[in-house]
Scaffold this motif. Sequence first.
Motif, PDB file in Angstrom:
ATOM      1  N   LEU A 192       0.793  -1.227   0.000  1.00 53.38           N
ATOM      2  CA  LEU A 192       0.000   0.000   0.000  1.00 53.38           C
ATOM      3  C   LEU A 192       0.826   1.279   0.000  1.00 53.38           C
ATOM      4  O   LEU A 192       0.369   2.301  -0.515  1.00 53.38           O
ATOM      5  CB  LEU A 192      -0.933   0.016   1.213  1.00 53.38           C
ATOM      6  N   ARG A 193       2.032   1.243   0.569  1.00 52.29           N
ATOM      7  CA  ARG A 193       2.760   2.491   0.782  1.00 52.29           C
ATOM      8  C   ARG A 193       4.087   2.616   0.043  1.00 52.29           C
ATOM      9  O   ARG A 193       4.645   3.704  -0.001  1.00 52.29           O
ATOM     10  CB  ARG A 193       3.010   2.671   2.279  1.00 52.29           C
ATOM     11  N   ARG A 194       4.612   1.507  -0.493  1.00 53.28           N
ATOM     12  CA  ARG A 194       5.945   1.605  -1.106  1.00 53.28           C
ATOM     13  C   ARG A 194       6.030   1.031  -2.511  1.00 53.28           C
ATOM     14  O   ARG A 194       6.821   1.504  -3.315  1.00 53.28           O
ATOM     15  CB  ARG A 194       6.986   0.903  -0.230  1.00 53.28           C
ATOM     16  N   ASP A 195       5.281   0.002  -2.823  1.00 52.05           N
ATOM     17  CA  ASP A 195       5.480  -0.726  -4.073  1.00 52.05           C
ATOM     18  C   ASP A 195       5.287   0.125  -5.316  1.00 52.05           C
ATOM     19  O   ASP A 195       6.060   0.019  -6.268  1.00 52.05           O
ATOM     20  CB  ASP A 195       4.569  -1.957  -4.137  1.00 52.05           C
ATOM     21  N   ARG A 196       4.280   0.976  -5.346  1.00 51.15           N
ATOM     22  CA  ARG A 196       4.036   1.782  -6.557  1.00 51.15           C
ATOM     23  C   ARG A 196       5.166   2.774  -6.802  1.00 51.15           C
ATOM     24  O   ARG A 196       5.620   2.937  -7.926  1.00 51.15           O
ATOM     25  CB  ARG A 196       2.712   2.508  -6.445  1.00 51.15           C
ATOM     26  N   ILE A 197       5.614   3.428  -5.742  1.00 47.11           N
ATOM     27  CA  ILE A 197       6.717   4.388  -5.894  1.00 47.11           C
ATOM     28  C   ILE A 197       7.992   3.643  -6.296  1.00 47.11           C
ATOM     29  O   ILE A 197       8.729   4.089  -7.172  1.00 47.11           O
ATOM     30  CB  ILE A 197       6.937   5.175  -4.589  1.00 47.11           C
ATOM     31  N   ALA A 198       8.230   2.496  -5.653  1.00 48.47           N
ATOM     32  CA  ALA A 198       9.432   1.716  -5.967  1.00 48.47           C
ATOM     33  C   ALA A 198       9.387   1.201  -7.398  1.00 48.47           C
ATOM     34  O   ALA A 198      10.412   1.183  -8.084  1.00 48.47           O
ATOM     35  CB  ALA A 198       9.572   0.556  -4.990  1.00 48.47           C
ATOM     36  N   LEU A 199       8.220   0.784  -7.877  1.00 48.11           N
ATOM     37  CA  LEU A 199       8.103   0.312  -9.256  1.00 48.11           C
ATOM     38  C   LEU A 199       8.374   1.444 -10.232  1.00 48.11           C
ATOM     39  O   LEU A 199       9.084   1.255 -11.231  1.00 48.11           O
ATOM     40  CB  LEU A 199       6.721  -0.286  -9.514  1.00 48.11           C
ATOM     41  N   GLN A 200       7.865   2.639  -9.938  1.00 42.40           N
ATOM     42  CA  GLN A 200       8.135   3.785 -10.808  1.00 42.40           C
ATOM     43  C   GLN A 200       9.623   4.125 -10.807  1.00 42.40           C
ATOM     44  O   GLN A 200      10.192   4.406 -11.863  1.00 42.40           O
ATOM     45  CB  GLN A 200       7.319   5.005 -10.367  1.00 42.40           C
ATOM     46  N   LEU A 201      10.262   4.060  -9.647  1.00 43.10           N
ATOM     47  CA  LEU A 201      11.710   4.289  -9.584  1.00 43.10           C
ATOM     48  C   LEU A 201      12.449   3.256 -10.418  1.00 43.10           C
ATOM     49  O   LEU A 201      13.420   3.569 -11.111  1.00 43.10           O
ATOM     50  CB  LEU A 201      12.204   4.223  -8.143  1.00 43.10           C
ATOM     51  N   ARG A 202      11.985   2.011 -10.354  1.00 40.29           N
ATOM     52  CA  ARG A 202      12.630   0.953 -11.136  1.00 40.29           C
ATOM     53  C   ARG A 202      12.481   1.222 -12.628  1.00 40.29           C
ATOM     54  O   ARG A 202      13.423   1.057 -13.392  1.00 40.29           O
ATOM     55  CB  ARG A 202      12.061  -0.404 -10.778  1.00 40.29           C
ATOM     56  N   TRP A 203      11.282   1.628 -13.055  1.00 37.51           N
ATOM     57  CA  TRP A 203      11.078   1.970 -14.473  1.00 37.51           C
ATOM     58  C   TRP A 203      12.028   3.085 -14.886  1.00 37.51           C
ATOM     59  O   TRP A 203      12.692   3.005 -15.924  1.00 37.51           O
ATOM     60  CB  TRP A 203       9.644   2.423 -14.716  1.00 37.51           C
ATOM     61  N   ASP A 204      12.060   4.148 -14.083  1.00 37.69           N
ATOM     62  CA  ASP A 204      12.915   5.291 -14.416  1.00 37.69           C
ATOM     63  C   ASP A 204      14.380   4.880 -14.482  1.00 37.69           C
ATOM     64  O   ASP A 204      15.110   5.267 -15.396  1.00 37.69           O
ATOM     65  CB  ASP A 204      12.742   6.414 -13.391  1.00 37.69           C
ATOM     66  N   THR A 205      14.825   4.090 -13.514  1.00 44.82           N
ATOM     67  CA  THR A 205      16.215   3.646 -13.471  1.00 44.82           C
ATOM     68  C   THR A 205      16.534   2.771 -14.674  1.00 44.82           C
ATOM     69  O   THR A 205      17.592   2.915 -15.295  1.00 44.82           O
ATOM     70  CB  THR A 205      16.502   2.884 -12.163  1.00 44.82           C
ATOM     71  N   GLN A 206      15.623   1.863 -15.017  1.00 51.48           N
ATOM     72  CA  GLN A 206      15.844   0.994 -16.180  1.00 51.48           C
ATOM     73  C   GLN A 206      15.945   1.825 -17.462  1.00 51.48           C
ATOM     74  O   GLN A 206      16.790   1.550 -18.310  1.00 51.48           O
ATOM     75  CB  GLN A 206      14.705  -0.028 -16.306  1.00 51.48           C
ATOM     76  N   GLU A 207      15.085   2.815 -17.590  1.00 56.08           N
ATOM     77  CA  GLU A 207      15.125   3.666 -18.774  1.00 56.08           C
ATOM     78  C   GLU A 207      16.432   4.456 -18.845  1.00 56.08           C
ATOM     79  O   GLU A 207      17.042   4.568 -19.905  1.00 56.08           O
ATOM     80  CB  GLU A 207      13.929   4.621 -18.799  1.00 56.08           C
ATOM     81  N   MET A 208      16.881   4.978 -17.702  1.00 62.46           N
ATOM     82  CA  MET A 208      18.126   5.747 -17.679  1.00 62.46           C
ATOM     83  C   MET A 208      19.327   4.853 -17.973  1.00 62.46           C
ATOM     84  O   MET A 208      20.214   5.242 -18.731  1.00 62.46           O
ATOM     85  CB  MET A 208      18.312   6.445 -16.345  1.00 62.46           C
ATOM     86  N   THR A 209      19.374   3.650 -17.395  1.00 61.87           N
ATOM     87  CA  THR A 209      20.509   2.757 -17.643  1.00 61.87           C
ATOM     88  C   THR A 209      20.461   2.228 -19.063  1.00 61.87           C
ATOM     89  O   THR A 209      21.498   2.017 -19.668  1.00 61.87           O
ATOM     90  CB  THR A 209      20.553   1.598 -16.643  1.00 61.87           C
ATOM     91  N   ARG A 210      19.271   2.005 -19.598  1.00 60.76           N
ATOM     92  CA  ARG A 210      19.152   1.567 -20.982  1.00 60.76           C
ATOM     93  C   ARG A 210      19.684   2.662 -21.916  1.00 60.76           C
ATOM     94  O   ARG A 210      20.393   2.387 -22.864  1.00 60.76           O
ATOM     95  CB  ARG A 210      17.704   1.232 -21.319  1.00 60.76           C
ATOM     96  N   GLY A 211      19.354   3.919 -21.576  1.00 60.51           N
ATOM     97  CA  GLY A 211      19.856   5.048 -22.370  1.00 60.51           C
ATOM     98  C   GLY A 211      21.366   5.196 -22.249  1.00 60.51           C
ATOM     99  O   GLY A 211      22.056   5.522 -23.201  1.00 60.51           O
ATOM    100  N   ALA A 212      21.902   4.927 -21.058  1.00 64.85           N
ATOM    101  CA  ALA A 212      23.361   5.019 -20.849  1.00 64.85           C
ATOM    102  C   ALA A 212      24.078   3.902 -21.603  1.00 64.85           C
ATOM    103  O   ALA A 212      25.164   4.112 -22.140  1.00 64.85           O
ATOM    104  CB  ALA A 212      23.699   4.945 -19.369  1.00 64.85           C
ATOM    105  N   ALA A 213      23.475   2.733 -21.686  1.00 62.34           N
ATOM    106  CA  ALA A 213      24.107   1.615 -22.382  1.00 62.34           C
ATOM    107  C   ALA A 213      24.110   1.851 -23.891  1.00 62.34           C
ATOM    108  O   ALA A 213      25.005   1.401 -24.589  1.00 62.34           O
ATOM    109  CB  ALA A 213      23.373   0.318 -22.067  1.00 62.34           C
ATOM    110  N   GLN A 214      23.103   2.581 -24.372  1.00 61.92           N
ATOM    111  CA  GLN A 214      23.028   2.807 -25.816  1.00 61.92           C
ATOM    112  C   GLN A 214      23.836   4.019 -26.260  1.00 61.92           C
ATOM    113  O   GLN A 214      24.140   4.157 -27.415  1.00 61.92           O
ATOM    114  CB  GLN A 214      21.571   3.007 -26.222  1.00 61.92           C
ATOM    115  N   SER A 215      24.187   4.898 -25.316  1.00 57.59           N
ATOM    116  CA  SER A 215      24.929   6.085 -25.729  1.00 57.59           C
ATOM    117  C   SER A 215      26.408   5.912 -25.546  1.00 57.59           C
ATOM    118  O   SER A 215      26.930   4.943 -25.144  1.00 57.59           O
ATOM    119  CB  SER A 215      24.466   7.316 -24.942  1.00 57.59           C
TER     120      SER A 215
END
Length: 166
Positions: A143-166
């Motif tokens: 109820l209090r952490r999973d949604r925020i943590a999942l969004q952080l995970r999405w953001d982190t994955q997108e940033m690391t994916r962008g770093a790996a491609q650049s």
Amino acid sequence: MEQVDEREGLDASAVRVEDTPWHEATAPGKGQPSEGTGMLGAAGPERPETVPGQRAHSAAEIYLEVQRSPAFQEVRGRYRRFVFPATAAFLLWYLAYVVAATVAPGLMARPLVGVVNVAMAAGLGQFLTTFLLTWAYARHARLRRDRIALQLRWDTQEMTRGAAQS
């Protein structure tokens, strides 16, 4: 970032396993490109050219940036506000049980119902509070952490994916 934008507004239960960033990740050594091959295993350069004037962020820099973010600090704060008091309460309850068994054996031997005495009831209470604490922790996380943590995970994955491609 398109994947994150497409998923905004969806309930966490509506996200399929195939949509999660960790579904696409491979284990170390599995599916890794061999020397001299590109990201998909085809012959070519290891990394595409970066845009001149832009510095690619390393994974370490990305994770430090995420760690400093207010969303991450909020997740950590919510975790700590639950875990520390719950752990302290459970340890006090456990120590009270052990101390009472040591200091007051007469009290612990006092029968409650039939052959069930205070010590047996308190011991069963230890098991019950373990299960209740586990349930409370899982509920708090959901109820209090999973949604925020999942969004952080999405953001982190997108940033690391962008770093790996650049």
